[in-house]
Every structure is written in structure tokens, then in C-alpha cells.
Design an enzyme around this catalytic site. Structure first.
Site, short mmCIF file in Angstrom:
data_model
loop_
_atom_site.label_atom_id
_atom_site.label_comp_id
_atom_site.label_asym_id
_atom_site.label_seq_id
_atom_site.Cartn_x
_atom_site.Cartn_y
_atom_site.Cartn_z
N VAL A 48 22.30 70.86 -64.27
CA VAL A 48 22.80 72.24 -64.09
C VAL A 48 22.24 72.75 -62.77
N TYR A 49 23.15 73.19 -61.89
CA TYR A 49 22.72 73.65 -60.56
C TYR A 49 22.03 75.01 -60.66
N SER A 87 39.33 67.57 -53.42
CA SER A 87 39.18 68.74 -54.30
C SER A 87 37.74 69.08 -54.69
N TYR A 92 35.37 72.92 -48.44
CA TYR A 92 36.57 72.73 -49.27
C TYR A 92 37.43 74.00 -49.27
N LYS A 97 41.23 74.79 -47.76
CA LYS A 97 42.34 75.26 -48.61
C LYS A 97 42.89 76.59 -48.07
N ILE A 136 49.58 62.04 -47.17
CA ILE A 136 50.34 63.22 -46.71
C ILE A 136 50.06 63.56 -45.24
N GLY A 192 25.30 77.24 -50.67
CA GLY A 192 26.36 78.26 -50.57
C GLY A 192 27.06 78.53 -51.89
N ASN A 205 40.31 74.63 -63.62
CA ASN A 205 41.05 73.95 -64.69
C ASN A 205 40.13 73.03 -65.47
N LYS A 245 33.52 66.46 -62.08
CA LYS A 245 33.64 67.91 -62.28
C LYS A 245 32.90 68.32 -63.55
N LEU A 246 32.46 69.59 -63.62
CA LEU A 246 31.48 69.99 -64.63
C LEU A 246 31.85 69.60 -66.07
N THR A 303 43.86 77.67 -54.61
CA THR A 303 42.72 77.88 -55.50
C THR A 303 42.15 79.29 -55.36
N ASP A 304 41.52 79.76 -56.42
CA ASP A 304 40.86 81.08 -56.34
C ASP A 304 39.66 81.04 -55.38
N GLU A 305 39.20 79.82 -55.03
CA GLU A 305 38.03 79.73 -54.15
C GLU A 305 38.31 80.28 -52.75
P1 NAD Z 1 42.04 65.62 -57.81
O1 NAD Z 1 40.95 65.37 -56.83
O2 NAD Z 1 41.86 65.25 -59.24
O3 NAD Z 1 43.38 64.92 -57.31
C1 NAD Z 1 43.78 64.92 -55.98
C2 NAD Z 1 44.85 63.85 -55.83
O4 NAD Z 1 45.31 63.88 -54.46
C3 NAD Z 1 44.35 62.43 -56.09
O5 NAD Z 1 45.28 61.72 -56.89
C4 NAD Z 1 44.26 61.80 -54.70
O6 NAD Z 1 44.49 60.41 -54.69
C5 NAD Z 1 45.36 62.55 -53.98
N1 NAD Z 1 45.15 62.59 -52.52
C6 NAD Z 1 44.01 62.88 -51.87
N2 NAD Z 1 44.20 62.79 -50.55
C7 NAD Z 1 45.50 62.45 -50.36
C8 NAD Z 1 46.30 62.24 -49.22
N3 NAD Z 1 45.78 62.33 -47.99
N4 NAD Z 1 47.60 61.92 -49.38
C9 NAD Z 1 48.13 61.80 -50.63
N5 NAD Z 1 47.41 61.99 -51.75
C10 NAD Z 1 46.11 62.32 -51.62
O7 NAD Z 1 42.34 67.18 -57.67
P2 NAD Z 1 42.81 68.25 -58.77
O8 NAD Z 1 41.62 68.82 -59.41
O9 NAD Z 1 43.88 67.66 -59.59
O10 NAD Z 1 43.42 69.37 -57.81
C11 NAD Z 1 44.77 69.29 -57.40
C12 NAD Z 1 45.09 70.48 -56.52
O11 NAD Z 1 44.87 71.69 -57.24
C13 NAD Z 1 44.23 70.56 -55.26
O12 NAD Z 1 45.05 71.00 -54.21
C14 NAD Z 1 43.19 71.62 -55.60
O13 NAD Z 1 42.77 72.28 -54.45
C15 NAD Z 1 43.97 72.53 -56.51
N6 NAD Z 1 43.21 73.28 -57.52
C16 NAD Z 1 42.34 72.61 -58.35
C17 NAD Z 1 41.69 73.32 -59.36
C18 NAD Z 1 40.75 72.64 -60.32
O14 NAD Z 1 40.06 73.31 -61.09
N7 NAD Z 1 40.66 71.31 -60.34
C19 NAD Z 1 41.90 74.70 -59.49
C20 NAD Z 1 42.78 75.33 -58.60
C21 NAD Z 1 43.43 74.61 -57.64
O1 DAU Z 2 38.03 77.52 -58.94
C1 DAU Z 2 38.88 76.45 -58.68
C2 DAU Z 2 38.10 75.26 -58.21
O2 DAU Z 2 37.41 74.73 -59.33
C3 DAU Z 2 38.98 74.20 -57.57
O3 DAU Z 2 39.58 74.73 -56.41
C4 DAU Z 2 38.17 72.94 -57.22
O4 DAU Z 2 39.02 71.93 -56.74
C5 DAU Z 2 37.48 72.46 -58.49
O5 DAU Z 2 36.68 71.33 -58.21
C6 DAU Z 2 36.64 73.57 -59.11
O6 DAU Z 2 35.51 73.88 -58.24
P1 DAU Z 2 34.05 74.20 -58.81
O7 DAU Z 2 33.07 73.95 -57.74
O8 DAU Z 2 34.03 75.52 -59.48
O9 DAU Z 2 33.98 73.07 -59.98
P2 DAU Z 2 32.82 72.06 -60.42
O10 DAU Z 2 33.28 71.42 -61.69
O11 DAU Z 2 32.39 71.19 -59.32
O12 DAU Z 2 31.63 73.04 -60.77
C7 DAU Z 2 31.77 74.08 -61.73
C8 DAU Z 2 30.46 74.87 -61.77
O13 DAU Z 2 29.44 74.04 -62.34
C9 DAU Z 2 29.94 75.25 -60.39
O14 DAU Z 2 29.32 76.51 -60.48
C10 DAU Z 2 28.91 74.18 -60.06
C11 DAU Z 2 28.36 73.82 -61.42
N1 DAU Z 2 27.93 72.42 -61.61
C12 DAU Z 2 28.80 71.43 -61.25
C13 DAU Z 2 28.47 70.10 -61.43
C14 DAU Z 2 29.43 69.02 -61.02
C15 DAU Z 2 26.70 72.12 -62.19
O15 DAU Z 2 25.92 73.03 -62.52
N2 DAU Z 2 26.37 70.80 -62.36
C16 DAU Z 2 27.20 69.78 -62.01
O16 DAU Z 2 26.83 68.61 -62.19
#
Ligand code: NAD
Ligand code: DAU
Length: 339
Positions: free
Chosen positions: A209-210, A85, A153, A157, A60, A278, A183, A192-193, A125-127
Site C-alpha cells: 500500500v503506497y 496505461s 501518464y 493523455k 498506432i 506525485g 475501472n 493494477k491495484l 481518463t479522469d486523471e
Molecule cells: P491496458 O494497459 O490494459 O491495455 C492497453 C492496450 O493497448 C494493450 O492491449 C496494449 O497492447 C495496447 N497498446 C499499447 N501500445 C500500443 C500501440 N502503440 N499500438 C497499439 N496498441 C497498443 O489499458 P486499459 O486499462 O485497458 O486502458 C485502456 C484505455 O482506457 C487507455 O487509453 C487508458 O488511458 C484508458 N482508461 C483506463 C482506465 C483504467 O482504470 N484502467 C480508466 C480510464 C481510462
Molecule cells: O483514474 C483512471 C486511471 O486509473 C487510469 O487512467 C489508469 O490507466 C489506471 O491505471 C488507473 O490509475 P491509478 O494510478 O489510479 O491505478 P492503480 O491501480 O495503479 O492505483 C490505484 C491506487 O492504488 C493509487 O492510489 C495507487 C495505489 N496503489 C497501487 C498499486 C499498484 C497502491 O497503494 N499499491 C499498489 O501496489
């Protein structure tokens, strides 16, 4: 309608593409994805032969490529999921987050203005709101909460969101933004967790667990995020932001214990590791606007979504075993073992 979905080989984008291809056979869905470490075409197996689905590989942030694609395809709607992400990766290496999440978004916005896209939707994202204190359970993020980011990150965003709003005001681009909480569900990458707990527990490996594990996340099943975005791109008001969340707050420790119990695995697998730099304390979304204006309602609670998700990981071992046996193994070792 021709809908360009970016990042459709990732977790949420992959679920969204499948949902849209099946729900709207009369619409054309183009999935544009760079196939980074997080992109996986195995996720799209169920739709790859459908006549209303097409995959295009590309970045993109590659301006020439994006302009050519828009010239050729002339999408009516753009839904931008593509992003780096993972918060932990952004702490290690912020630059790619600026390139993809900010420059990638502005490139898509430029193309959307140039080719008269009818709706540009940014998946945020809510972040971007930062975090809430643990001792104020009465506080929630609303669409009016100021942006106050913590990680590279979330900063990237938030920057992207501000560009989206600027392109609406300055160039009149019809935009919407959704800001969703954490999600979980099928096709979630095991860094992811929740998928990390499931995949490691099934192999009787330790669960990192962090810090103290008291941090709170507000969990939403990915299906409910997809239905929210579908509603917003069809009925959402141009220029608006919509929060998405289902009031499923849990501490990380509660999440880990719930999954271990469901898998009949011992809590002795829990290993406390160095806290994330952080580390945000609590996320909690107020989804009232989405519910009242667009009639959105989540289908899953955490208590129904977690067993469904665990079952999916049990039924689809090959999908995640292919991931954890590859390059991801080195990442995990660098993150947790070598430190
Ligand atoms: P993900 O990391 O699983 O997927 C990201 C996708 O984007 C991958 O398929 C990757 O190949 C593609 N991508 C990365 N860089 C690219 C580039 N330069 N050009 C084209 N494609 C590229 O992420 P996700 O968890 O599915 O999150 C998707 C979106 O939703 C993100 O924008 C994230 O910020 C947002 N979001 C995620 C969560 C969550 O909990 N995972 C919550 C709220 C919002
Ligand atoms: O809130 C939406 C966001 O949720 C999205 O925007 C991000 O793309 C998505 O990755 C997610 O971010 P988090 O940082 O909240 O998700 P993660 O799964 O990395 O971590 C969830 C919580 O668990 C966080 O408090 C960190 C903690 N954690 C995570 C991992 C990977 C652990 O304690 N141990 C772990 O190994």
C-alpha cells in the site's frame, strides 16, 4: 458499420470488443493491438472465431502501417483505447507514453481525417483533471474542470485529448472524448491495484500500500464503462466530452480491506511501502451530463462489482497465473523488492 477498436487486447478494450461483437453481430469489429506487455489475446478467446471479429497486430504510432490499414479497411468509427496505461511505469520511463499516447493518437487522427471517419472516439481518463483535496468531499470533476495533470501518464493523455479537440475544430473531424474513473473487473492486468490485491492475497503474498493508503479512487466496473462508450459513439454530441463514473469513492485502504475480507485473508498481509511520486490524492467524477443527455446508468455498485470480479479471478486462475509467472515477475521485483 465497421468499427476499428485499438488496444482491444488490453483490459478495457478487451471487455469492449467482447461486448460489441456479441451485442452487434451486424457490425464488423476490427481489433488493432500492438500486443505490448499489457496486450493478451487470451482475453479474446470467446470471440476469436466470430464472423464479425478480426484481429490485426500493429502499432498506432506506425504511420505507414496505419495509413495502409485505413486505406484497406475504411472504418466508419474509430475507438482509441490503445495506450500505455500504468502511472508507475510512466514515472520510471515517460518516453514510450509520449510515443504511444500522443504520437499514436495524432497518427490515428490524421488517418481518420484522410479517410473520412464518421466518428473518432478517444478513451480518456479522469486523471487529466489532476486531483481533488481529501477535505473537500463536495468537489467533483465535471467536463469543465481545467486540465491539470500530475504524472507523465496523465500529461500524455491530456495532450492527446487536446489534439482530439484541435482536430475537431480545425479539420471538422467528428470526435467525442470520454473521461472515466478507475475501472475494475475481469481481465484486469495484475499490476493494477485490485487485481494485484486479489492475485497476491490468493497466494498469501504481501499487499503493498503506497504511503498511508488514504488516497481515494472512484471505482467503476468495466462493463459500465463499455456501455457508456457504446452510448457515446452512437448518440453522443460531436465535439463533446463526457465524464464516466458511478460515485463509488473508496480509500485505497478500504479497497484492500474489502478484498482481503471477501477472500478471508488476514489484514496482516498489508505492507506500507514508499509513496508513489506525485501521488494524486482523490479522484471523483460527476457523471451528470452522461446520465441526463444519454440516459446512461451503471449496472454495478462497488458492493456488487467486487464479488463478481473476485469470482472471475477465482474461476480464471490460468489467465492471470500465466501473466504473473512471466516477465511481470521481474517488474514486480524491481518496483517493490529491490527499492
Ligand atoms: P491496458 O494497459 O490494459 O491495455 C492497453 C492496450 O493497448 C494493450 O492491449 C496494449 O497492447 C495496447 N497498446 C499499447 N501500445 C500500443 C500501440 N502503440 N499500438 C497499439 N496498441 C497498443 O489499458 P486499459 O486499462 O485497458 O486502458 C485502456 C484505455 O482506457 C487507455 O487509453 C487508458 O488511458 C484508458 N482508461 C483506463 C482506465 C483504467 O482504470 N484502467 C480508466 C480510464 C481510462
Ligand atoms: O483514474 C483512471 C486511471 O486509473 C487510469 O487512467 C489508469 O490507466 C489506471 O491505471 C488507473 O490509475 P491509478 O494510478 O489510479 O491505478 P492503480 O491501480 O495503479 O492505483 C490505484 C491506487 O492504488 C493509487 O492510489 C495507487 C495505489 N496503489 C497501487 C498499486 C499498484 C497502491 O497503494 N499499491 C499498489 O501496489
Amino acid at each position: 458499420m465497421k468499427i476499428l477498436v485499438t488496444g482491444g487486447a488490453g483490459f478495457i478494450g478487451g471487455n469492449f470488443v467482447q461486448y460489441m461483437v456479441n451485442k452487434y453481430p451486424e457490425d464488423q469489429i476490427i481489433n488493432l493491438d500492438a500486443l505490448t506487455y499489457a496486450g493478451n489475446l487470451e482475453t479474446l478467446k470467446s470471440v476469436e472465431d466470430k464472423p464479425n471479429y478480426k484481429f490485426v497486430k500493429g502499432d498506432i504510432a506506425d504511420r505507414e502501417f496505419i495509413m495502409d490499414l485505413f486505406e484497406k479497411e475504411r472504418p466508419d468509427v474509430v475507438v482509441n483505447f490503445a495506450a500505455e496505461s500504468h502511472v508507475d511505469r510512466s514515472i520510471e520511463d515517460p518516453e514510450i507514453f509520449v510515443k504511444t499516447n500522443v504520437l499514436g493518437t495524432t497518427t490515428l487522427l490524421d488517418a481518420s481525417v484522410k479517410y473520412g471517419v464518421k466518428r473518432y472516439h478517444q478513451v480518456s481518463t479522469d486523471e487529466v483533471y489532476g486531483d481533488l483535496p481529501l477535505d473537500r468531499p463536495d468537489l467533483f470533476f465535471t467536463e469543465k474542470t481545467p486540465l491539470h495533470t500530475s504524472s507523465p501518464y496523465s500529461s500524455a493523455k491530456a495532450a492527446a485529448d487536446l489534439f482530439v479537440q484541435a482536430y475537431h475544430r480545425t479539420y471538422g473531424l467528428p470526435t467525442t472524448i470520454s473521461r472515466c474513473s478507475n475501472n475494475y473487473g475481469p481481465y484486469h492486468f495484475p499490476e493494477k491495484l485490485i487485481p494485484l490485491i486479489i492475485s497476491r492475497a490468493l497466494n498469501d503474498e504481501t499487499i503493498p500500500v503506497y504511503g498511508t493508503g488514504e488516497n481515494v479512487r472512484d471505482w467503476l466496473h468495466v462493463h459500465d464503462h463499455c456501455t457508456a462508450i457504446d452510448l457515446i459513439i452512437r448518440n453522443g454530441k460531436v465535439g463533446e466530452v463526457y465524464n464516466v463514473g458511478g460515485h463509488n469513492e473508496r480509500t485505497n485502504l478500504e479497497v484492500v480491506k474489502t478484498v482481503l475480507k471477501a477472500l478471508d485473508k488476514p489484514e496482516s498481509l498489508i505492507t506500507y511501502v514508499t509513496d508513489r511520486k506525485g501521488h494524486d490524492m482523490r479522484y471523483a467524477i460527476d457523471p451528470t451530463k452522461l446520465e441526463r443527455e444519454l440516459g446512461w446508468e451503471p449496472e454495478y455498485t462497488f458492493d456488487t462489482g467486487i464479488p463478481q470480479t473476485i469470482q472471475w479471478y477465482l474461476d480464471n486462475k490460468e489467465w492471470w497465473e500465466n501473466i504473473i509467472s512471466g516477465e511481470y515477475q521481474n517488474y514486480f521485483k524491481e518496483m517493490y523488492v529491490d527499492k
